[in-house]
Design a protein around this motif. Structure first.
Motif, PDB file in Angstrom:
ATOM      1  N   ALA A 126       0.843  -1.194   0.000  1.00 36.39           N
ATOM      2  CA  ALA A 126       0.000   0.000   0.000  1.00 36.39           C
ATOM      3  C   ALA A 126       0.880   1.246   0.000  1.00 36.39           C
ATOM      4  CB  ALA A 126      -0.910   0.001   1.228  1.00 36.39           C
ATOM      5  N   ASN A 175      -3.316   1.567  -7.247  1.00 34.07           N
ATOM      6  CA  ASN A 175      -4.653   0.978  -7.166  1.00 34.07           C
ATOM      7  C   ASN A 175      -4.659  -0.242  -8.081  1.00 34.07           C
ATOM      8  OD1 ASN A 175      -5.962   3.171  -5.566  1.00 34.07           O
ATOM      9  ND2 ASN A 175      -5.469   4.370  -7.388  1.00 34.07           N
ATOM     10  N   LEU A 193      -5.507  -0.004  -2.400  1.00 35.33           N
ATOM     11  CA  LEU A 193      -5.964   1.333  -2.773  1.00 35.33           C
ATOM     12  C   LEU A 193      -5.010   2.394  -2.248  1.00 35.33           C
ATOM     13  CD1 LEU A 193      -9.813   1.112  -2.081  1.00 35.33           C
ATOM     14  CD2 LEU A 193      -8.563   0.585  -4.195  1.00 35.33           C
ATOM     15  N   GLU A 194      -4.930   3.485  -2.973  1.00 33.55           N
ATOM     16  CA  GLU A 194      -4.089   4.619  -2.624  1.00 33.55           C
ATOM     17  C   GLU A 194      -4.464   5.200  -1.265  1.00 33.55           C
ATOM     18  OE1 GLU A 194      -5.234   6.955  -5.991  1.00 33.55           O
ATOM     19  OE2 GLU A 194      -6.845   7.989  -4.929  1.00 33.55           O
ATOM     20  N   PRO A 197      -8.318   7.167  -0.591  1.00 27.76           N
ATOM     21  CA  PRO A 197      -8.680   7.060  -2.004  1.00 27.76           C
ATOM     22  C   PRO A 197      -9.738   8.056  -2.457  1.00 27.76           C
ATOM     23  CG  PRO A 197      -9.475   5.170  -0.730  1.00 27.76           C
ATOM     24  CD  PRO A 197      -8.533   5.900   0.133  1.00 27.76           C
ATOM     25  N   THR A 223      -5.239  -0.975   2.523  1.00 31.12           N
ATOM     26  CA  THR A 223      -5.137   0.471   2.363  1.00 31.12           C
ATOM     27  C   THR A 223      -4.456   1.043   3.599  1.00 31.12           C
ATOM     28  OG1 THR A 223      -6.382   2.460   1.696  1.00 31.12           O
ATOM     29  CG2 THR A 223      -7.386   1.046   3.376  1.00 31.12           C
ATOM     30  N   HIS A 224      -3.969   2.253   3.535  1.00 32.55           N
ATOM     31  CA  HIS A 224      -3.077   2.741   4.588  1.00 32.55           C
ATOM     32  C   HIS A 224      -3.806   3.242   5.833  1.00 32.55           C
ATOM     33  CE1 HIS A 224       0.485   4.411   6.422  1.00 32.55           C
ATOM     34  NE2 HIS A 224      -0.056   5.621   6.465  1.00 32.55           N
ATOM     35  N   TYR A 226      -7.230   3.751   8.084  1.00 28.82           N
ATOM     36  CA  TYR A 226      -8.554   3.138   8.172  1.00 28.82           C
ATOM     37  C   TYR A 226      -9.121   3.171   9.592  1.00 28.82           C
ATOM     38  CZ  TYR A 226     -12.291  -0.201   7.124  1.00 28.82           C
ATOM     39  OH  TYR A 226     -13.508  -0.795   6.948  1.00 28.82           O
ATOM     40  N   SER A 266      -4.662  -2.405   7.406  1.00 27.94           N
ATOM     41  CA  SER A 266      -4.181  -1.026   7.303  1.00 27.94           C
ATOM     42  C   SER A 266      -3.090  -0.783   8.334  1.00 27.94           C
ATOM     43  CB  SER A 266      -5.344  -0.045   7.521  1.00 27.94           C
ATOM     44  OG  SER A 266      -5.945  -0.254   8.790  1.00 27.94           O
TER      45      SER A 266
END
Length: 360
Positions: A126, A175, A193-194, A197, A223-224, A226, A266
């Protein structure tokens, strides 16, 4: 006249030391599967503090070397990294305190560490806020694609199925969707995902996962940002980028309406030398009534805080048992495990560090 007592004392101390070392070594058990039919994934937390100082880079290399060496014994199917691959995306003049490696050096450090896994095991990375902009997401531009590409690891290239919306008009792998078939067998998708996002990206992700060809796949979202340290979905953060969706919005717009997202991983959060500030865990139902397990795992400020060693080498490996439901989580440090003098510290045994959960 004193030589004999000194010799006896020395002998006793030596025996005590050997006994202590033997007990420490005897108490250590090398990571292994609890069931020979299980498979695992390895979760690597934010690497940024390992790569911003040249003195810390060796720890990240130790971690990826350990992963490579244990692929067969842990039946590791793939590796996930929670993002913040660097501390500064585009900084030429580090101040030597916050970092002594410029951005090119940082990206090179991370890339070379993960290249140890090339053609041994697939890995999905990620991108975090520090991987965009100048220092931290001042704008949506990243050097990720200069240092990572699908073709450098044959296993990644084989697994890559979809590429998401362009970033600043350029095709990008920040992505993407990867497909894996586990030994049980069960087909899995990993969608990455970036950072925070864009709406366009979330729309693409939901549409992609709803395709008929993926309806029988279980999906892992990587994803980073979250969850926060209280395991709540993050609602808002103060970054300058616009069109950004954080944890709460990602859950409502993608995770909840999706019928097949079963796990979310995350990183992002942290607190100096406080593991409680680096982790989060929760389970919610999605639109199909299935349980979604959501786990945040980071360690970047362990081992001395923001300017420390980068995270004491902590990673997690998740064992998926052949019943298709049970997942066992262990938090482990190859750094502590490498020496008999510290092997007693190699596992985190707290109930929120070593535990199991179920997939329904």
């Amino acid at each position: 006249m004193n030589s004999k007592p000194i010799s006896i004392l020395t002998l006793l101390l030596g025996l005590l030391f050997l006994s202590h070392a033997g007990m420490a070594q005897q108490g250590y058990v090398k990571p292994k599967l609890t069931n020979s039919e299980s498979w695992s994934l390895v979760l690597v937390p934010d690497p940024q503090t390992y790569v911003k100082y040249d003195r810390n880079v060796g720890i990240l290399n130790l971690m990826t070397s350990w992963i490579r060496e244990n692929v067969d014994s842990l039946n590791t199917q793939f590796v996930l990294c929670t993002g913040d691959l660097v501390e500064q995306n585009d900084l030429l003049n580090p101040d030597t305190k916050a970092a002594n490696q410029n951005s090119k050096q940082q990206w090179t450090n991370t890339s070379e560490a993960f290249r140890k896994l090339d053609n041994r095991v697939p890995y999905v990375l990620a991108t975090g806020n520090h991987d965009y902009g100048h220092v931290s997401a001042e704008y949506r531009s990243t050097q990720f694609d200069k240092y990572f590409s699908a073709e450098q690891n044959g296993f990644n290239a084989k697994a890559l199925r979809e590429i998401g919306p362009a970033l600043n008009g350029n095709s990008t792998a920040v992505n993407a969707v990867f497909e894996f078939e586990t030994p049980h067998p069960k087909k899995l998708l990993v969608i990455v995902l970036e950072f925070a996002p864009r709406n366009e990206v979330l729309d693409w992700a939901l549409k992609t996962l709803n395709q008929a060809k993926y309806e029988n796949h279980d999906v892992i979202l990587l994803t980073h940002t979250y969850l926060d340290r209280n395991s709540n979905h993050i609602k808002k953060e103060g970054y300058k980028i616009e069109d950004a969706n954080y944890g709460a919005a990602v859950f409502e717009k993608l995770v909840k309406p999706s019928k097949n997202i079963r796990m979310v991983f995350s990183g992002h959060i942290g607190a100096p030398d406080d593991f409680e500030g680096h982790i989060g865990f929760r389970q919610d139902k999605n639109a199909a009534g299935k349980t979604v397990t959501q786990m945040t795992f980071n360690a970047q400020a362990m081992g001395g805080g923001w300017f420390g060693n980068g995270g004491d080498g902590w990673l997690r490996y998740l064992e998926f048992l052949p019943d298709g439901k049970t997942v066992k989580v262990k938090t482990f440090s190859p750094l502590f495990a490498i020496s008999p003098a510290t092997q007693n510290l190699a596992y985190k045994k707290e109930k929120n560090q070593e535990f199991e959960f179920s997939l329904d």
